[in-house]
Structures are given as C-alpha cells and as structure tokens.
Scaffold this motif. Sequence first.
Motif, PDB file in Angstrom:
ATOM      1  N   LEU A  48       0.844  -1.192   0.000  1.00  0.00           N
ATOM      2  CA  LEU A  48       0.000   0.000   0.000  1.00  0.00           C
ATOM      3  C   LEU A  48       0.882   1.245   0.000  1.00  0.00           C
ATOM      4  O   LEU A  48       1.937   1.260   0.649  1.00  0.00           O
ATOM      5  CB  LEU A  48      -0.884   0.034   1.256  1.00  0.00           C
ATOM      6  N   PRO A  49       0.453   2.319  -0.678  1.00  0.00           N
ATOM      7  CA  PRO A  49       1.210   3.568  -0.596  1.00  0.00           C
ATOM      8  C   PRO A  49       0.991   4.196   0.786  1.00  0.00           C
ATOM      9  O   PRO A  49      -0.148   4.301   1.250  1.00  0.00           O
ATOM     10  CB  PRO A  49       0.586   4.430  -1.699  1.00  0.00           C
ATOM     11  N   VAL A  50       2.083   4.565   1.459  1.00  0.00           N
ATOM     12  CA  VAL A  50       1.969   5.113   2.812  1.00  0.00           C
ATOM     13  C   VAL A  50       2.841   6.351   2.980  1.00  0.00           C
ATOM     14  O   VAL A  50       3.866   6.511   2.313  1.00  0.00           O
ATOM     15  CB  VAL A  50       2.353   4.078   3.903  1.00  0.00           C
ATOM     16  N   PHE A  51       2.378   7.206   3.874  1.00  0.00           N
ATOM     17  CA  PHE A  51       3.222   8.261   4.417  1.00  0.00           C
ATOM     18  C   PHE A  51       3.284   7.968   5.902  1.00  0.00           C
ATOM     19  O   PHE A  51       2.259   7.807   6.565  1.00  0.00           O
ATOM     20  CB  PHE A  51       2.658   9.667   4.179  1.00  0.00           C
ATOM     21  N   ILE A  52       4.507   7.868   6.418  1.00  0.00           N
ATOM     22  CA  ILE A  52       4.705   7.591   7.836  1.00  0.00           C
ATOM     23  C   ILE A  52       5.161   8.886   8.490  1.00  0.00           C
ATOM     24  O   ILE A  52       6.166   9.473   8.102  1.00  0.00           O
ATOM     25  CB  ILE A  52       5.748   6.479   8.055  1.00  0.00           C
ATOM     26  N   THR A  53       4.385   9.330   9.464  1.00  0.00           N
ATOM     27  CA  THR A  53       4.737  10.528  10.201  1.00  0.00           C
ATOM     28  C   THR A  53       5.044  10.143  11.633  1.00  0.00           C
ATOM     29  O   THR A  53       4.518   9.161  12.150  1.00  0.00           O
ATOM     30  CB  THR A  53       3.609  11.589  10.134  1.00  0.00           C
ATOM     31  N   GLU A 125      -4.062  12.596   1.480  1.00  0.00           N
ATOM     32  CA  GLU A 125      -5.051  12.206   2.480  1.00  0.00           C
ATOM     33  C   GLU A 125      -4.704  10.800   2.949  1.00  0.00           C
ATOM     34  O   GLU A 125      -4.523   9.891   2.129  1.00  0.00           O
ATOM     35  CB  GLU A 125      -6.462  12.213   1.893  1.00  0.00           C
ATOM     36  N   CYS A 126      -4.620  10.631   4.260  1.00  0.00           N
ATOM     37  CA  CYS A 126      -4.125   9.369   4.812  1.00  0.00           C
ATOM     38  C   CYS A 126      -5.023   8.825   5.918  1.00  0.00           C
ATOM     39  O   CYS A 126      -5.448   9.560   6.807  1.00  0.00           O
ATOM     40  CB  CYS A 126      -2.722   9.573   5.388  1.00  0.00           C
ATOM     41  N   ASN A 127      -5.275   7.524   5.859  1.00  0.00           N
ATOM     42  CA  ASN A 127      -5.937   6.768   6.927  1.00  0.00           C
ATOM     43  C   ASN A 127      -4.872   5.994   7.678  1.00  0.00           C
ATOM     44  O   ASN A 127      -4.096   5.246   7.061  1.00  0.00           O
ATOM     45  CB  ASN A 127      -6.939   5.759   6.352  1.00  0.00           C
ATOM     46  N   VAL A 128      -4.830   6.126   8.989  1.00  0.00           N
ATOM     47  CA  VAL A 128      -3.842   5.391   9.785  1.00  0.00           C
ATOM     48  C   VAL A 128      -4.214   3.914   9.768  1.00  0.00           C
ATOM     49  O   VAL A 128      -5.330   3.528  10.122  1.00  0.00           O
ATOM     50  CB  VAL A 128      -3.773   5.924  11.225  1.00  0.00           C
ATOM     51  N   ILE A 129      -3.248   3.092   9.324  1.00  0.00           N
ATOM     52  CA  ILE A 129      -3.472   1.646   9.283  1.00  0.00           C
ATOM     53  C   ILE A 129      -2.630   0.908  10.319  1.00  0.00           C
ATOM     54  O   ILE A 129      -2.846  -0.276  10.564  1.00  0.00           O
ATOM     55  CB  ILE A 129      -3.204   1.069   7.873  1.00  0.00           C
ATOM     56  N   GLY A 169       0.184   6.077   7.543  1.00  0.00           N
ATOM     57  CA  GLY A 169      -1.040   6.504   6.896  1.00  0.00           C
ATOM     58  C   GLY A 169      -1.110   5.995   5.473  1.00  0.00           C
ATOM     59  O   GLY A 169      -0.268   6.346   4.644  1.00  0.00           O
ATOM     60  N   GLN A 170      -2.100   5.151   5.200  1.00  0.00           N
ATOM     61  CA  GLN A 170      -2.322   4.728   3.824  1.00  0.00           C
ATOM     62  C   GLN A 170      -2.802   5.938   3.037  1.00  0.00           C
ATOM     63  O   GLN A 170      -3.766   6.599   3.424  1.00  0.00           O
ATOM     64  CB  GLN A 170      -3.361   3.614   3.738  1.00  0.00           C
ATOM     65  N   ILE A 171      -2.129   6.233   1.940  1.00  0.00           N
ATOM     66  CA  ILE A 171      -2.515   7.364   1.101  1.00  0.00           C
ATOM     67  C   ILE A 171      -3.732   6.941   0.288  1.00  0.00           C
ATOM     68  O   ILE A 171      -3.647   6.047  -0.563  1.00  0.00           O
ATOM     69  CB  ILE A 171      -1.349   7.795   0.185  1.00  0.00           C
TER      70      ILE A 171
END
Length: 178
Positions: A48-53, A125-129, A169-171
Amino acid sequence: MKENVKPFAWGAHILQALSNGILLTTSDGQRVNTMTIAWGMLGIDWNLPVFITLVRTSRLSYEFLQANPQFTINVPTAQIDRRILGIAGTKSGRELDKIASLGLHLEPPERISVPGIRELPLTLECNVIYSQAQDPAAIPAKLREAYHPPHGVDLSRALNRTYHTAFYGQIVAAYIIH
C-alpha cells in the motif's frame, strides 16, 4: 479545483520539502490542528502507498490522531511564507488556533474527514493503518541524548523528553489544490 496526482511521481519533491518542513493536519472531529513536521517517510508497506509521520506523545496532534486516525500531509509547491512553518512548528494548538491566526484556508477533503490547506496545495489524504511507539531502549544513546534530553532547564526542549509514535497513513487520495 483539485488535480489528482500520483504521490510517487511527486516523491522527490515531497521528501525535499519535508527536509525544510511541511504540515501535518489532524482533526478531533470538532477542531482542526496543523503542525510543522520535518521527519517522515514516503513508501510502500503491505503493498500500500503510505506516508509515515512521527508525532511526539506530548503533542495535540497525537491526541487528535488517537481520537480520529486520519491526517493530511500538506506540501508547498512554490515559495511560501516561512512564518507559516515557524508558527505551526513552535506554537501549540492547545493555546492558539493556528489555522485562524495564520489566515490559512481549509480545503474540504475527498476521502477522509481531515481537510487540506490551500496555501500548501500538494495534499496527501491518509488513513492510519498502523501505529508504533518508539522503544527508548532501542534508540542509540547519542541520538537519545540529542533528541530526548533527560534533563535541563531549557523549557523549549522540555517537550523533547517525550518520544514519538510512528503513524503509518495509507494514502487514499493525492491532489494539488488550484
């Protein structure tokens, strides 16, 4: 108007901007808060494409992520007023409505409940997975002392005594606000 983009096509731009500071925006369902971040990762996890903060447990954004596990990443595409990143990175949303005080304009989201910010138009836009708290014992002593000082009188660094939680966060949407 929004122009949909592929986040990885903008990967180099996002990571370069991150090193100078970008915004992480969160909401508890009632209020919206934004903060400057300079630590994060763009990649793929679980295919999955993710942004990790990474957010310190002492931050209002951490509380908002606990209440509503969604966030937007807001990236400038041109020169911006550095005051935005300065205030968003030094003032607490507990004491100041940063959105209002900076005159920022919220952009309705496409797939989540957290808005983007028009002044930093590249939006993820990201949903925390998944989330994971840092293990202080696993951090090398030199880094722990530099970024999490155990003592000292400099109150500006007092919050640095807390550790980060990584929020994956899944983009689910990526666009540029026009």
